[in-house]
Design an enzyme around this catalytic site. Structure first.
Site, PDB file in Angstrom:
ATOM      1  N   ASP A   1      -5.070  18.264  -4.327  1.00 53.73           N
ATOM      2  CA  ASP A   1      -3.944  18.058  -5.229  1.00 53.73           C
ATOM      3  C   ASP A   1      -3.596  19.427  -5.792  1.00 53.73           C
ATOM      4  O   ASP A   1      -4.294  19.952  -6.656  1.00 53.73           O
ATOM      5  CB  ASP A   1      -4.351  17.076  -6.344  1.00 53.73           C
ATOM      6  CG  ASP A   1      -3.295  16.949  -7.442  1.00 53.73           C
ATOM      7  OD1 ASP A   1      -2.211  17.547  -7.303  1.00 53.73           O
ATOM      8  OD2 ASP A   1      -3.569  16.248  -8.432  1.00 53.73           O
TER       9      ASP A   1
ATOM     10  N   LYS B   1       3.846  26.585  -8.859  1.00 57.41           N
ATOM     11  CA  LYS B   1       4.412  25.498  -8.058  1.00 57.41           C
ATOM     12  C   LYS B   1       5.920  25.347  -8.272  1.00 57.41           C
ATOM     13  O   LYS B   1       6.658  24.952  -7.376  1.00 57.41           O
ATOM     14  CB  LYS B   1       3.695  24.195  -8.438  1.00 57.41           C
ATOM     15  CG  LYS B   1       3.962  23.027  -7.512  1.00 57.41           C
ATOM     16  CD  LYS B   1       3.070  21.869  -7.895  1.00 57.41           C
ATOM     17  CE  LYS B   1       3.337  20.622  -7.096  1.00 57.41           C
ATOM     18  NZ  LYS B   1       2.434  19.532  -7.479  1.00 57.41           N
TER      19      LYS B   1
ATOM     20  N   GLU C   1       2.669  12.890  -3.534  1.00 57.64           N
ATOM     21  CA  GLU C   1       1.714  12.607  -4.615  1.00 57.64           C
ATOM     22  C   GLU C   1       1.696  11.118  -5.001  1.00 57.64           C
ATOM     23  O   GLU C   1       0.613  10.530  -5.107  1.00 57.64           O
ATOM     24  CB  GLU C   1       2.025  13.486  -5.831  1.00 57.64           C
ATOM     25  CG  GLU C   1       1.644  14.936  -5.598  1.00 57.64           C
ATOM     26  CD  GLU C   1       2.312  15.917  -6.556  1.00 57.64           C
ATOM     27  OE1 GLU C   1       2.922  15.471  -7.549  1.00 57.64           O
ATOM     28  OE2 GLU C   1       2.219  17.128  -6.300  1.00 57.64           O
TER      29      GLU C   1
ATOM     30  N   ASP D   1       4.000   9.644 -13.342  1.00 56.60           N
ATOM     31  CA  ASP D   1       3.141  10.834 -13.328  1.00 56.60           C
ATOM     32  C   ASP D   1       3.580  11.804 -14.413  1.00 56.60           C
ATOM     33  O   ASP D   1       4.573  12.521 -14.263  1.00 56.60           O
ATOM     34  CB  ASP D   1       3.208  11.485 -11.934  1.00 56.60           C
ATOM     35  CG  ASP D   1       2.320  12.728 -11.818  1.00 56.60           C
ATOM     36  OD1 ASP D   1       1.796  13.203 -12.847  1.00 56.60           O
ATOM     37  OD2 ASP D   1       2.169  13.229 -10.692  1.00 56.60           O
TER      38      ASP D   1
HETATM   39  P1  ADP Z   1      -0.420  18.778 -13.797  1.00 60.79           P
HETATM   40  O1  ADP Z   1      -0.170  17.589 -12.947  1.00 60.79           O
HETATM   41  O2  ADP Z   1       0.834  19.357 -14.382  1.00 60.79           O
HETATM   42  O3  ADP Z   1      -1.261  19.788 -13.138  1.00 60.79           O
HETATM   43  P2  ADP Z   1      -2.391  17.277 -15.405  1.00 60.79           P
HETATM   44  O4  ADP Z   1      -2.160  15.981 -14.744  1.00 60.79           O
HETATM   45  O5  ADP Z   1      -3.687  17.949 -15.190  1.00 60.79           O
HETATM   46  O6  ADP Z   1      -1.205  18.301 -15.140  1.00 60.79           O
HETATM   47  O7  ADP Z   1      -2.179  17.022 -16.972  1.00 60.79           O
HETATM   48  C1  ADP Z   1      -2.413  17.996 -17.948  1.00 60.79           C
HETATM   49  C2  ADP Z   1      -1.917  17.476 -19.276  1.00 60.79           C
HETATM   50  O8  ADP Z   1      -2.642  16.305 -19.630  1.00 60.79           O
HETATM   51  C3  ADP Z   1      -2.096  18.469 -20.400  1.00 60.79           C
HETATM   52  O9  ADP Z   1      -0.909  18.540 -21.180  1.00 60.79           O
HETATM   53  C4  ADP Z   1      -3.222  17.848 -21.217  1.00 60.79           C
HETATM   54  O10 ADP Z   1      -3.147  18.170 -22.595  1.00 60.79           O
HETATM   55  C5  ADP Z   1      -2.973  16.376 -21.010  1.00 60.79           C
HETATM   56  N1  ADP Z   1      -4.166  15.580 -21.317  1.00 60.79           N
HETATM   57  C6  ADP Z   1      -5.379  15.630 -20.711  1.00 60.79           C
HETATM   58  N2  ADP Z   1      -6.248  14.783 -21.301  1.00 60.79           N
HETATM   59  C7  ADP Z   1      -5.563  14.172 -22.300  1.00 60.79           C
HETATM   60  C8  ADP Z   1      -5.901  13.195 -23.299  1.00 60.79           C
HETATM   61  N3  ADP Z   1      -7.135  12.694 -23.374  1.00 60.79           N
HETATM   62  N4  ADP Z   1      -4.934  12.801 -24.149  1.00 60.79           N
HETATM   63  C9  ADP Z   1      -3.702  13.320 -24.079  1.00 60.79           C
HETATM   64  N5  ADP Z   1      -3.329  14.238 -23.188  1.00 60.79           N
HETATM   65  C10 ADP Z   1      -4.233  14.675 -22.313  1.00 60.79           C
HETATM   66 MG    MG Z   2      -0.236  16.363 -11.267  1.00 61.31          MG
END
Ligand code: ADP
Ligand code: MG
Length: 626
Positions: free
Chosen positions: A25, A87, A186, A209
């Site tokens: 991913d 990205k 995705e 997502d």
């Molecule tokens: P991406 O797909 O953009 O790479 P992610 O799916 O890894 O991102 O998501 C990251 C986001 O998720 C960040 O903004 C992070 O603060 C938020 N996040 C992660 N855990 C939690 C949580 N327990 N509660 C709220 N937000 C969260």
């Molecule tokens: Mg993602």
């Protein structure tokens, strides 16, 4: 009962060696790698036990590169050389990103090829190169954990990624030495992780997502084992970061902070805001102490948090409604909503999504890892660790793909609803004596005439050795890979010369235009068939007339009497007349009459060329050549 299979140490308990394949991913904020081991897919962790790898790359002067957490920590201190969110720039031209580029702390280099290259102390780097560093780090993690060289990877991309963005992702993998088994959407990967691909019944799924910086909503339909993306939507500038910003602003208000903040203080403020946000996922209240940053400490409770951030969630919900409309379904036709991305951990997001769909969304898989898990399952199948009948995720070609042939007709090579990947070849030949080039026009659609189809690409095959019309053998191959990428190649089989082109047939094609094209083909079916038959006869007439003309110029004086020539010319005139105004039957009749009229002439030419060929050869030589 099955017997336990006990293996000696160092021996594999399996009858055949498993092939090593991973799912990746490649995210905007974080990336992950996962693999299937003993039947279940798991993410692969680094030495510190972390499965998320921040998608951050830091460049040093000597070309040394650091990827992940350590790079992220330097993002503030060394912003110009530490690349985040690459990205967003993948597969984009410099004009596409100019607006985005203004907000980024990077210096861009102007280049001939229009690729936005970022200036760093290690020299200019392209998005493909930066992504390749992330992929290298993930592949290395996979290799170490699985104990061997990886044989392939499934890499996920957003469903809305266009051909250029997909190609850039593939290029990054190639550069990283990772063999791409397939690019997988995705949302489809998330649906696979939840096992929907194993389901017998048709089903409609919405994949919600919400990541760090982006929001994507996709509506998928699974029908007879085939996933189809019905619609995509979202907001490329809406994500968890915006929740952090809302909280940060609120803190500044509470602290009565007026002036500017130092960049390092600003980062600490945002970091504190993110922690508060994540804490509020678990508890009703969170404490904030930022005395040394903005001279304030206090608490934020859920009620206030919702007040601050509901507008953001409402924007997501509006995007969902639009995507459902675009998919031409009603909201109650969505059987399941799947939650993906770290920000869907927030209870308020789950609540609002549940309200919209009238049922709670699926959350039992970790929203951070669900996409990588689905990709890992798919990689395991594609690399061949499962029997063939478990092959899944077939995609179909929505509209036929073909070629323009003489007279503006379409020759379909791959018919609609064919499952991909697929490869089909067909032989063509030259139309004229001495023809040395052939124009290949690739079209898409169901209609018989080129003008009623969509033009996809054109290219030329040059350098065909001069031969009589019809002697050249040109093999045209249409190949659609698992990502829907079409390659068309044309090869003259005698000389071996070859030429080819790649296109994305679905590029710029909406569901609407597909159904319009299908409808038109049904409505015009008879008319099209008649037009095709007429055109075919006309082409045949043209070919005949031209060949006779050429023969007359070459040998008419020598081999024909005046009368014979006159009869032939009359037959030609009649055919020409019917070609322009006649119907299929009368053109056909005149073609036959001309063929009869030219029979004697053709025989004489044949005799003469055989005599010519025999001259100077001994019979032995001829035998040898046979
Ligand atoms: P991406 O797909 O953009 O790479 P992610 O799916 O890894 O991102 O998501 C990251 C986001 O998720 C960040 O903004 C992070 O603060 C938020 N996040 C992660 N855990 C939690 C949580 N327990 N509660 C709220 N937000 C969260
Ligand atoms: Mg993602």
């Amino acid at each position: 009962m099955a017997l336990l299979n006990i293996a000696e140490p160092g021996q594999t308990p399996e009858p055949h060696q498993r092939k090593l394949a991973v799912g990746i991913d490649l995210g905007t904020t974080n990336s992950l790698v996962a693999s299937v081991r003993s039947g279940t897919a798991e993410t692969i962790e680094d030495e510190q036990g972390q499965s998320l790898l921040p998608s951050v790359v830091r460049y040093f002067k000597d070309g040394y590169v650091v990827v992940g957490e350590r790079a992220l920590q330097a993002a503030a201190a060394d912003a110009g050389n530490t690349i985040v969110s690459i990205k967003r720039l993948m597969g984009r031209g410099i004009e596409d990103v100019s607006r985005l580029a203004e907000q980024l702390p990077y210096q861009f280099e102007s280049r001939q090829d229009n690729v936005p290259a970022i200036k760093t102390v290690a020299g200019a780097v392209t998005p493909v190169q930066v992504s390749a560093e992330i992929l290298k780090a993930l592949a290395e993690r996979g290799r170490q954990s699985l104990g061997g060289q990886l044989q392939g990877a499934v890499i996920t991309v957003p469903a809305y990624f266009d051909e250029a963005q997909r190609q850039a992702t593939k290029d990054a993998a190639t550069l990283a030495g990772v063999k791409v088994l397939r690019l997988l959407n995705e949302p489809t990967a998330a649906a696979v992780a939840y096992g929907f691909d194993q389901q017998e019944e048709d089903t409609t799924i919405a994949v919600f997502d919400l990541g760090g910086g982006t929001f994507d909503i996709s509506v998928l339909r699974l029908q007879r084992g085939v996933f189809e993306v019905l619609s995509t939507g979202g907001d490329s500038a809406l994500g968890g970061d915006d929740f952090d910003h809302s909280i940060a602003e609120w803190i500044l208000q509470q602290a009565n902070w007026q002036g500017e903040l130092e960049p390092s203080s600003h980062r600490r403020l945002l970091e504190a805001a993110r922690q508060v946000k994540e804490q509020l996922t678990e508890s009703d209240e969170a404490t904030i102490s930022l005395e040394d940053v903005v001279g304030w400490k206090g608490t934020l409770d859920r009620v206030q948090f919702y007040e601050l951030t509901d507008p953001l969630i409402n924007r997501c919900i509006r995007s969902c409604k639009r995507a459902i409309k675009d998919a031409r379904i009603r909201v109650d036709e969505v059987d399941n909503a799947i939650m993906v991305g770290g920000s869907t951990r927030m209870p308020r997001v789950r609540e609002k999504v549940g309200e919209l769909f009238g049922k709670p969304p699926l959350v039992n898989l970790n929203p951070d890892t669900v996409v990588a898990i689905g990709a890992a399952f798919q990689a395991d199948v594609l690399i061949g660790n499962k029997p063939d009948n478990e092959m899944l995720l077939l995609d179909v070609i929505p509209l036929s793909l073909g070629l323009e042939t003489m007279g503006g007709l379409v020759e379909k090579i791959i018919h609609r609803n064919t499952t991909i990947p697929i490869s089909r070849a067909q032989e063509f030949t030259t139309y004229k004596d001495g023809q040395t080039a052939l124009a290949v026009h690739v079209v898409q659609g169901e209609r018989e005439m080129v003008e009623d189809c969509r033009s996809l690409a054109r290219f030329e095959l040059r350098g065909i050795p001069p031969m009589t019309a019809g002697a050249a053998r040109i093999l045209v191959t249409f190949q659609v890979d698992a990502d829907g990428l079409l390659s068309v190649s044309a090869k003259e089989t005698i000389s071996g010369i070859e030429s080819q082109i790649q296109v994305k047939p679905s590029y710029g094609l909406t569901e609407d235009s597909i159904s319009d094209m299908l409808r038109a083909s049904f409505e015009h079916a008879k008319e099209d068939r008649d037009a095709r038959m007429l055109r075919e006869q006309q082409v045949e007439a043209e070919r005949m007339l031209e060949a006779t003309e050429v023969a007359l110029i070459a040998d008419g004086d020598l081999l024909l009497s005046c009368d014979e020539r006159h009869i032939l010319e009359q037959a030609m005139a009649k055919l020409r007349c019917q070609h322009d105004t006649g119907d299929v039957a009368s053109i056909k009749r005149e073609i036959e009459l001309l063929a009869q009229a030219s029979e004697v002439f053709a025989e004489r030419r044949m005799d003469r060329s055989i005599k010519k060929a025999l001259k100077g050869h001994t019979l032995d030589e001829l035998d040898e050549e046979e």
